[in-house]
Each structure stands twice: as structure tokens, then as C-alpha cells.
Design a protein around this motif. Structure first.
Motif, PDB file in Angstrom:
ATOM      1  N   UNK A 132       1.234  -1.415   0.616  1.00  0.00           N
ATOM      2  CA  UNK A 132       0.159   0.161  -0.217  1.00  0.00           C
ATOM      3  C   UNK A 132       0.588   1.607   0.166  1.00  0.00           C
ATOM      4  N   UNK A 133       1.430   1.338  -0.962  1.00  0.00           N
ATOM      5  CA  UNK A 133       2.517   2.490  -1.070  1.00  0.00           C
ATOM      6  C   UNK A 133       2.581   2.952  -2.470  1.00  0.00           C
ATOM      7  N   UNK A 134       1.469   4.361  -2.223  1.00  0.00           N
ATOM      8  CA  UNK A 134       1.018   5.461  -4.036  1.00  0.00           C
ATOM      9  C   UNK A 134       2.696   5.179  -4.631  1.00  0.00           C
ATOM     10  N   UNK A 135       2.807   5.362  -5.543  1.00  0.00           N
ATOM     11  CA  UNK A 135       3.238   5.858  -7.324  1.00  0.00           C
ATOM     12  C   UNK A 135       3.823   7.138  -6.636  1.00  0.00           C
ATOM     13  N   UNK A 136       3.151   8.844  -6.559  1.00  0.00           N
ATOM     14  CA  UNK A 136       4.027   9.555  -6.412  1.00  0.00           C
ATOM     15  C   UNK A 136       2.889  10.134  -6.001  1.00  0.00           C
ATOM     16  N   UNK A 137       2.952  11.941  -5.545  1.00  0.00           N
ATOM     17  CA  UNK A 137       1.879  12.576  -5.371  1.00  0.00           C
ATOM     18  C   UNK A 137       0.858  12.667  -5.983  1.00  0.00           C
ATOM     19  N   UNK A 138      -0.215  12.523  -5.362  1.00  0.00           N
ATOM     20  CA  UNK A 138      -1.477  12.542  -6.479  1.00  0.00           C
ATOM     21  C   UNK A 138      -1.823  11.281  -6.886  1.00  0.00           C
ATOM     22  N   UNK A 139      -1.099  10.733  -6.683  1.00  0.00           N
ATOM     23  CA  UNK A 139      -1.319   9.566  -7.035  1.00  0.00           C
ATOM     24  C   UNK A 139      -2.553   8.417  -5.876  1.00  0.00           C
ATOM     25  N   UNK A 140      -3.234   7.305  -6.330  1.00  0.00           N
ATOM     26  CA  UNK A 140      -4.230   6.994  -5.373  1.00  0.00           C
ATOM     27  C   UNK A 140      -3.443   5.730  -4.764  1.00  0.00           C
ATOM     28  N   UNK A 141      -3.647   5.843  -3.435  1.00  0.00           N
ATOM     29  CA  UNK A 141      -3.414   4.925  -2.664  1.00  0.00           C
ATOM     30  C   UNK A 141      -3.769   3.412  -2.457  1.00  0.00           C
ATOM     31  N   UNK A 142      -3.064   2.380  -3.340  1.00  0.00           N
ATOM     32  CA  UNK A 142      -3.200   1.650  -3.715  1.00  0.00           C
ATOM     33  C   UNK A 142      -3.635   0.020  -2.059  1.00  0.00           C
ATOM     34  N   UNK A 143      -4.419  -0.672  -2.646  1.00  0.00           N
ATOM     35  CA  UNK A 143      -4.623  -1.449  -1.699  1.00  0.00           C
ATOM     36  C   UNK A 143      -3.707  -3.154  -1.855  1.00  0.00           C
ATOM     37  N   UNK A 144      -2.834  -3.705  -0.611  1.00  0.00           N
ATOM     38  CA  UNK A 144      -2.050  -4.333  -0.804  1.00  0.00           C
ATOM     39  C   UNK A 144      -2.770  -5.077  -1.717  1.00  0.00           C
ATOM     40  N   UNK A 145      -2.421  -6.004  -2.113  1.00  0.00           N
ATOM     41  CA  UNK A 145      -3.016  -7.879  -3.172  1.00  0.00           C
ATOM     42  C   UNK A 145      -2.909  -8.862  -2.298  1.00  0.00           C
ATOM     43  N   UNK A 146      -3.990  -9.558  -2.055  1.00  0.00           N
ATOM     44  CA  UNK A 146      -4.348 -10.686  -1.219  1.00  0.00           C
ATOM     45  C   UNK A 146      -4.123 -11.773  -2.440  1.00  0.00           C
ATOM     46  N   UNK A 147      -3.602 -12.844  -1.815  1.00  0.00           N
ATOM     47  CA  UNK A 147      -3.576 -14.225  -2.668  1.00  0.00           C
ATOM     48  C   UNK A 147      -4.859 -14.314  -3.295  1.00  0.00           C
ATOM     49  N   UNK A 148      -5.921 -14.283  -3.066  1.00  0.00           N
ATOM     50  CA  UNK A 148      -6.631 -14.155  -4.092  1.00  0.00           C
ATOM     51  C   UNK A 148      -7.115 -13.158  -5.188  1.00  0.00           C
ATOM     52  N   UNK A 149      -5.990 -11.665  -5.107  1.00  0.00           N
ATOM     53  CA  UNK A 149      -5.954 -10.778  -6.160  1.00  0.00           C
ATOM     54  C   UNK A 149      -4.857 -10.895  -6.986  1.00  0.00           C
ATOM     55  N   UNK A 150      -3.834 -12.249  -6.378  1.00  0.00           N
ATOM     56  CA  UNK A 150      -3.311 -12.088  -7.362  1.00  0.00           C
ATOM     57  C   UNK A 150      -3.573 -13.651  -8.179  1.00  0.00           C
ATOM     58  N   UNK A 151      -4.508 -14.059  -7.504  1.00  0.00           N
ATOM     59  CA  UNK A 151      -4.678 -15.489  -8.362  1.00  0.00           C
ATOM     60  C   UNK A 151      -5.945 -15.136  -9.512  1.00  0.00           C
ATOM     61  N   UNK A 152      -6.813 -14.054  -9.292  1.00  0.00           N
ATOM     62  CA  UNK A 152      -7.105 -13.127 -10.291  1.00  0.00           C
ATOM     63  C   UNK A 152      -6.323 -12.741 -11.634  1.00  0.00           C
ATOM     64  N   UNK A 153      -5.551 -11.757 -11.085  1.00  0.00           N
ATOM     65  CA  UNK A 153      -4.913 -11.358 -12.144  1.00  0.00           C
ATOM     66  C   UNK A 153      -3.592 -12.201 -13.392  1.00  0.00           C
ATOM     67  N   UNK A 154      -3.099 -13.220 -11.762  1.00  0.00           N
ATOM     68  CA  UNK A 154      -2.694 -14.261 -12.952  1.00  0.00           C
ATOM     69  C   UNK A 154      -4.008 -15.704 -14.504  1.00  0.00           C
TER      70      UNK A 154
END
Length: 368
Positions: A132-154
């Protein structure tokens, strides 16, 4: 004979010359679908004389888009539009056609560059990242991916690869560079995980390699598969070049046929020491260490410099971006400058004369 205009074998794919059109985001799609802009844009590049043309970064899921205008390949309407584009380009030119598959990760949900490129204040979407680290100022705060997120992207990458196969592309390129999702897992700057997807390089590679394996499983052995990767993050604590070499060796073992050696864009505001040919040393070392076919980038807009990179063994081919935007006939002019006009004619116009009436006229004007 100029090395730039000799043929190249990339795994199962032969390419007439060693000039690739680099993938360049256009931010001009509608709901992920290509349209009139893409017909004229890629049409001009298809008849540039390049041996291969890589279509822009294309999202594998809705949240994987950089902007609302990015191409996607995750629904039937997008597949149909892309098939029409590919069919159109096939009628124009014998150029090899590829596509760069991508998930934007923490660089998603942004406005296009001409509107500032910052995070969307309205109409945005959830952003995924290894941590959960944004790319830079003014960029969205990302959600840290869990195992289900990772599997879904694969699964999403594999599904898009199947669609790309149905469309009839010659090769695929997976985006593991520039701080997008797969790249952000590789870099210690953006990946602060303590589970099996973080900390050591072996763990940081786990998810990107799972994507490569899933795509390779559905992308046939008789079609080339490549990866774009960062040689260097250009900031302290980032992916080191020694680590990049390890990643490239693992990619080869996973069935990758070529790599494009790029760099940077993992953290907002980092200055890259860009100059003509500034990545050639890295590309050469990747090539010598791994035995992979290597594509070089990095301001190689002078034909003699591009040809010298091939002759010296720094790379097997080069990708040209801005120079071809400025002049879609760059490849033809390069053939003229390097004394390869006759060879160029045999490669393209004589191979597909019915598709090169415009090409013949352009070369005649150059007196090649």
C-alpha cells in the motif's frame, strides 16, 4: 550489408529486419476498444518498413488500465475491435504484429498526460499493488494484493493471451517494466511484503513468473513470447542490475523468447540519465549472460547508431518510438542512409507487392 536490415529469428518467429516499432500508449480508446485513431496511427507505422510492430500496452482487466483511454483485451467487444484493427493492418503490410499485455498496478486510475497524468478525482477505480504505497504525490493509495487478487490477475493475463491468439497476432510482450504491476513486485521500492511474494528476489519474482507461466501455457510454442524489463530503477534501494540478470535467466527458463531492456519509472520524479544509447551496455550484458534474444531501446534514433548496436552484439534488434512518431518513414530512410535499399525492397515490397504501392512510391522519392 547493414546488420539492421538482416533477418532475425526470435524463437519460432522470423522477422524481416531488426527494427521494431516500440509500444506507445495512445490513451485514445473508448471503453478499451480501438477505433479510428488506431487505424490511422498504426496504419502509418505498419507501412514504415519496420520488421515488427508492437501495439501499445493493453490492459488485461478494467482496473489494469492506466487511464480511461487505454486499450483493453478483457471483453468480447474489445477483442472484436482489435481483430478488425489487425485485419486492417494485415491488408497494408507484411510487418509482424505483436501486442504488449499489461496491468498498470499502482499507476492506474489516472488522467491522460495532456490532462496532467495525475490520479482521477472523479470516475476512478480501485488500484492494486504489492504494498500500500502510492506511486507519487496525487496518485491513488493502492490496496495491497492478497492471494485471491494475485490469482485473479494471473487468470486475467492468460485470458487476454487467449483473446490475442484468436485475433491472430504474431507475438506477445508482457510488461515487467516501468513500475506497472509486475514490475512493482520485482522492485524492493514498491514491494515491502513479508510473505512469499516479497523480501527476497526469489519471492519478488514469484508472481511475475506465475503470469509468464500462465501465458506461456496458452500462447502456442510456435508463437514468440517476450518481456519488457527494467535494467535499472535509477534510485537507491531499487532493483539492481545483477537482480535483473537473475530475473532474465528465470524468464528464459519459463519459456520467454526475447526481452526488451528498458529502465526507470518505478518512482515518480526519478531522473534517468538518458542519452542516445544509454541502455546498450545493459542490453549487451543481458544478451551475453542469458542467451536470450535482446531488443534495445533508448534514443537509438540515428540509423548508424542502431546498426552499430547490432554489429557490436549489444542487441539483436532495436525498438524505435519517438523517431517513428516524428517520421513514420524512418525505417525507409535508415535503409537509404545505410545503403540497404535493395535489401529493404526485397524484404517488403517484393514479398508483398499488392500491399506496398505506397511503400514503393515513398522509396522512389528517396531514390533507393
Amino acid at each position: 550489408m547493414s546488420a539492421l536490415f538482416t533477418s532475425l529469428q526470435i524463437g519460432p518467429m522470423s522477422v524481416a529486419n531488426r527494427v521494431f516499432v516500440s509500444p506507445m500508449c495512445q490513451y485514445s480508446a473508448t471503453d478499451g476498444r480501438s477505433g479510428d485513431w488506431h487505424l490511422q496511427h498504426y496504419g502509418s507505422l505498419a507501412v514504415s518498413g519496420a520488421g515488427a510492430l508492437t501495439l501499445e500496452a493493453t490492459a488485461v482487466s478494467p482496473e489494469g488500465r492506466i487511464t480511461n483511454g487505454c486499450l483493453g483485451l478483457y471483453d468480447d467487444a474489445q477483442e472484436l475491435a482489435l481483430a478488425a484493427l489487425v485485419s486492417f493492418l494485415r491488408r497494408l503490410s507484411p510487418v509482424r504484429l505483436g501486442l504488449q499485455l499489461n496491468h498498470a498496478g499502482r499507476k492506474a486510475s489516472c488522467s491522460p498526460p495532456w490532462e496532467g497524468g495525475g490520479g482521477l478525482e472523479e470516475g476512478g477505480w480501485a488500484v492494486l499493488a504489492p504494498s500500500a504505497i502510492p506511486f507519487g504525490a496525487g496518485r491513488p493509495l493502492p490496496a495491497e494484493m492478497d492471494e485471491a487478487d494475485i490469482a485473479r490477475v494471473v487468470v486475467a493475463f492468460a485470458a487476454s493471451a487467449r483473446r490475442a491468439l484468436r485475433v491472430g497476432l504474431d507475438y506477445l510482450e508482457l510488461h515487467l517494466a516501468h513500475g506497472y504491476l509486475l514490475s512493482s513486485f520485482l522492485s524492493p521500492i514498491s514491494n515491502r511484503r513479508a510473505d512469499r511474494y516479497g523480501s527476497s528476489l526469489c519471492n519478488r519474482m514469484r508472481f511475475p513468473l506465475a503470469v509468464v507461466a500462465a501465458v506461456r501455457a496458452v500462447w502456442p510454442a510456435d508463437k514468440a513470447l517476450g518481456v519488457r524489463i527494467n535494467a535499472h530503477d535509477w534510485t537507491d534501494g531499487g532493483l539492481s542490475f545483477d537482480e535483473t540478470l537473475e530475473v532474465c535467466c528465470a524468464l528464459r527458463a519459463a519459456g520467454v523468447d526475447f526481452v526488451c531492456v528498458s529502465s526507470g519509472a518505478v518512482v515518480e520524479g526519478v531522473r534517468i540519465p538518458a542519452a542516445p544509447g544509454y541502455l546498450l551496455e545493459y542490453a549487451g550484458r543481458v544478451r551475453a549472460t542469458t542467451g536470450l534474444v535482446v531488443r534495445a531501446v533508448g534514443m537509438l534514433h540515428q540509423p548508424r547508431m542502431a546498426a552499430a548496436a547490432i554489429t557490436r552484439g549489444d542487441a539483436d534488434c532495436v525498438a524505435i518510438a519517438r523517431a517513428l512518431l516524428f517520421d513514420p518513414r524512418w525505417t525507409m530512410k535508415a535503409a537509404h542512409v545505410l545503403g540497404a535499399g535493395d535489401l529493404f525492397s526485397r524484404q517488403f515490397m517484393l514479398a508483398a507487392p499488392e500491399r506496398w504501392s505506397g511503400g514503393r512510391a515513398a522509396l522512389a522519392a528517396l531514390d533507393v
